[in-house]
Enzyme design. Structure first.
Site, PDB file in Angstrom:
ATOM      1  CB  CYS A  51       0.830   1.418   4.300  1.00 49.90           C
ATOM      2  SG  CYS A  51      -0.897   0.908   4.337  1.00 49.90           S
ATOM      3  CB  CYS A 100      -0.804  -0.068   1.368  1.00 48.99           C
ATOM      4  SG  CYS A 100      -1.689   1.573   1.579  1.00 48.99           S
TER       5      CYS A 100
END
Length: 504
Positions: free
Chosen positions: A420, A417
């Site tokens: 992230c 991600c």
């Protein structure tokens, strides 16, 4: 009558704003045990009693230091929390240059998150302050900092014009610094800021939150960190590892912690720092959770059940309290590093250069005030207790410590991600910079007053990561402290209000 009622209500609100925090701190030190709110306790096991609350257990002295949680709470809430938000909102600290396209160096990664909320929105070049785009060396040039004629961002492309404002001495100093920086040992794998794949990201517009990225891909990242880089043999099983089936008799993790306590101080510190970093990330994800997706708009908010699943002792077999204490330990280590690096920034020629003289001056004043507060903490971690054995053994252990952490910073490029990955890289680099500071005491002590040092330097990327990484911890502790008082009393409403009020 109505007028008097309004005036009375206004007075109560004012009194709460002025004295509410004092009351809460007093209350926190005295109230540790009450029953959960009936609305939520009915959903739990009968054995999930009030004394199992992770917050009612979150007290006392931390492991491997002489500091207690209550002292950290009071210091953080009154001294640090009010200042850090102002700092991280300044232009110098809000723009972070990062390469989110680096390939995973450890395994073929085909797990990139396709959820729209995983994506990071780069900052357009026209929005980046001219001084930030012009490069690191401008932080050494008061002449360049005073060049108020450069107001158009397009002029930043002509670096020669800015470079010509540097004296020959400043140029030579920058070249010396650059040569040293290329060869300097880092605790992190730094992104090449000159790479065409590197982008500026406005951290305020790309907040850390749960995006829906989960499952085997995310587990593999953390499993690699814990199993391969935290000095742990394969025969020792980490509690609640999602990639390992439950083993029955050792589910409480006592075997793991018996092993951990048998390690040397340095390796225990390493594990607790990684655990604290993991806890920080998890709490932020619980605080800004993707609750629902609508037509073109997502609903974000706190997910209390997710938080309990990760930190409540009843649901984590006692592991939750340890995780939260490691968060405090991480805070303590980074606080110590910030208090030690103050002399580096205190020198007159070091500027937080953005190209706006007033902005830069105000940012530096705020930063120095912040450093003064960090130095006032009376119970700092004593880093001199680490790597204090025989010189050869200590040097070998320190290098092993550094390489293990550097490896973890490389693992961040395996996060699927993008958002992230952004915050994982920033917080890992922030901690790595803190460790670099802690173990550069002699170099910082010998900093020249009027010129750059060949022995110790910080890039802008490291400075931004250090302050923002620490900035992620401060509101967590503040909210945990608030939440703790009310959790033990059974009032969940405060948790939700705190998050909706952007406490995190």
């Amino acid at each position: 009558m109505i007028k008097n009622t309004i005036q009375s209500a206004g007075l109560l609100v004012l009194l709460w704003l002025l004295f509410g925090d004092f009351v809460l701190v007093w209350f926190h030190n005295r109230v540790k045990t009450e029953t959960y709110n009936n609305q939520y306790s009915s959903k739990e096991d009968a054995s999930d009693s009030q004394d199992q609350s992770c917050f009612c257990h979150l007290t006392g002295v931390l492991d491997d230091c002489f500091c207690d949680i209550e002292s950290i709470d009071v210091f953080n809430n009154f001294k640090i929390y009010p200042r850090i938000q102002k700092l991280t909102e300044r232009d110098y600290f809000r723009y972070y240059r990062v390469n989110l396209n680096r390939p995973c160096p450890f395994w073929a990664d085909d797990s990139h998150c396709s959820i729209k909320d995983c994506q990071v929105e780069p900052c357009p070049e026209s929005k980046i302050p001219v001084g930030i785009k012009s490069g690191n060396y401008n932080r050494y040039s008061q002449v360049a900092n005073a060049n108020t004629d450069i107001v158009d961002c397009e002029q930043a492309q002509d670096l020669g014009a800015i470079n010509s404002t540097l004296s020959n001495y400043s140029k030579e100093a920058f070249e010396d610094w650059a040569r040293h920086d290329d060869a300097q040992d880092h605790f992190c794998e730094l992104d090449d800021e000159t790479s065409p794949d590197a982008d500026y990201v406005d951290l305020l517009l790309n907040p850390e939150r749960y995006t829906g990225y989960k499952g085997p891909s995310a587990w593999r990242v953390w499993n690699s960190i814990y199993e391969e880089n935290c000095f742990k043999p394969r025969s020792v099983y980490r509690p609640l590892n999602p990639l390992v089936p439950p083993r029955g008799g050792d589910d409480d993790g006592e075997g793991f912690y018996n092993w951990l306590e048998g390690l040397c101080l340095e390796k225990r510190v390493f594990y607790r720092l990684i655990s604290g970093l993991h806890s920080s990330i998890n709490i932020h994800l619980c605080a800004e959770y993707l609750l629902a997706e609508g037509w073109g708009k997502s609903l974000w908010g706190p997910n209390v059940q997710e938080f309990r699943q990760r930190f409540d002792p009843a649901e984590t077999k006692g592991e939750g309290t340890r995780r939260l204490k490691n968060l405090y330990f991480l805070y303590l280590i980074e606080l110590r590093a910030l208090s030690k690096v103050a002399p580096y920034f205190d020198r007159a020629f070091v500027n937080l250069y953005t190209g706006d003289h007033q902005e830069d001056q105000a940012s530096k004043e705020l930063l120095l005030q912040f450093f003064n507060e960090t130095k006032a903490f009376p119970m700092h971690f004593d880093e001199k207790s680490m790597f204090a054995g025989q010189k050869i053994e200590a040097k070998t252990l320190k290098e092993e410590f550094r390489l293990h952490f550097k490896n973890i910073s490389r693992i961040m490029d395996c996060v699927g991600c993008s958002k992230c990955r952004l915050w994982g890289k920033l917080q890992t680099q922030g901690l790595g910079t803190a460790l670099k500071i802690l173990f550069s005491e002699k170099e910082i002590k010998n900093l020249p007053e009027h010129s750059p040092s060949k022995g110790f330097q910080l890039t802008r990327q490291e400075i931004v990561a250090l302050l923002n990484g620490f900035g992620r911890l401060i509101p967590l502790l503040y909210t945990l402290c608030l939440y703790g008082w009310y959790y033990c009393l059974g009032n969940w409403v405060v948790f939700i209000r705190a998050h909706n009020g952007k406490t995190f």
